[in-house]
Write an enzyme that holds these catalytic residues in place. Structure first.
Site, short mmCIF file in Angstrom:
data_model
loop_
_atom_site.label_atom_id
_atom_site.label_comp_id
_atom_site.label_asym_id
_atom_site.label_seq_id
_atom_site.Cartn_x
_atom_site.Cartn_y
_atom_site.Cartn_z
N LYS A 83 66.84 25.12 41.84
CA LYS A 83 67.94 24.17 42.04
C LYS A 83 67.48 22.79 41.61
O LYS A 83 66.45 22.28 42.08
CB LYS A 83 68.33 24.19 43.52
O1 G3P Z 1 73.67 23.36 49.67
C1 G3P Z 1 74.49 22.40 49.10
C2 G3P Z 1 75.77 22.13 49.85
O2 G3P Z 1 76.43 23.32 50.13
C3 G3P Z 1 75.64 21.21 51.02
O3 G3P Z 1 76.76 21.21 51.85
O4 G3P Z 1 77.83 20.64 54.00
O5 G3P Z 1 75.72 19.45 53.34
O6 G3P Z 1 77.87 18.96 52.18
P1 G3P Z 1 77.06 20.00 52.90
#
Ligand code: G3P
Length: 215
Positions: A83
């Site tokens: 990633k």
């Molecule tokens: O892993 C990346 C993403 O899904 C993060 O989500 O909830 O931290 O905005 P969030």
């Protein structure tokens, strides 16, 4: 549509895998910090449970550093997807990692122009963060739809991985627009399953079953 779980919690991953709900896992540094284990150990443990793509994020922000970390993460298991943040040095690294046969997930995507360049660099997955756009009063699913359309227009092979999913409707919208993957927290997986009519119906069946004569 494939479903990945967005967590580094091995208990949640085991539970979701046992239900047959998930095809892969995405992690990020914030999620790994909660897991409280060294990154390579945590990713290796996840790879033992789930037979599917497992995203592990680099921490470097320069091309040489991203390449070094990315190649190292890729040695953990063939299912590891590196990633990489959507910055110029990240795209250079993605181009190189792709040429070496290493899969990449370009993360922190907030615009269709960024997604177009990630596809040009050869990314395996692009991760638009829909929930974080919603948090700013911008409709994140509009971005996801724009990326799906752009990739279809030009037959890019990069897969749209809808990320930062906050609720079941994001999932349903992702599936309706033809996104390749949605990565969702464990809580949303449980919300997807739950329906009060299922619970009420089951309670009624079990109650009525008490009246069935025994053999
Ligand atoms: O892993 C990346 C993403 O899904 C993060 O989500 O909830 O931290 O905005 P969030």
């Amino acid at each position: 549509m494939k479903i990945f779980i967005d967590t580094a919690d091995i208990g949640e991953i085991r539970e979701a895998w046992a239900m047959g709900a998930i095809d892969g896992v995405t992690t990020n540094p914030s999620l790994l910090s909660k897991a409280g284990k060294p990154i390579k150990k945590a990713i290796a443990e996840i790879c033992e449970v789930v037979d599917g793509p497992i995203s592990a994020e680099v921490l470097a922000t320069d091309t040489a550093g991203i390449l070094k970390e990315g190649r190292d993460l890729a040695t953990i298991h063939p299912n590891v997807v590196v990633k990489v943040p959507l910055i110029p040095d990240g795209l250079k690294a993605v181009r190189q990692l792709t040429s070496e046969g290493i899969k990449t997930n370009v993360t922190l995507c907030f615009s269709p122009s960024q997604a177009l360049l990630a596809a040009k660099a050869g990314a395996t997955y692009i991760s638009p963060f829909v929930g974080r756009l919603d948090d700013l009063s911008e409709d994140g699913m509009v971005l996801a739809q724009q990326i799906v359309t752009i990739y279809e227009n030009y037959a890019f092979e990069t897969q749209v991985l809808v990320a930062s999913v906050r609720h079941p409707l994001h999932m349903v919208q992702a599936a309706l627009m033809g996104a390749h993957v949605a990565t969702i927290p464990f809580k949303v997986i449980t919300q997807l399953i739950k329906h009060p009519m299922t619970d009420l119906g089951l309670a009624r069946f079990l109650e009525d079953a008490k009246q069935i004569p025994k053999d």
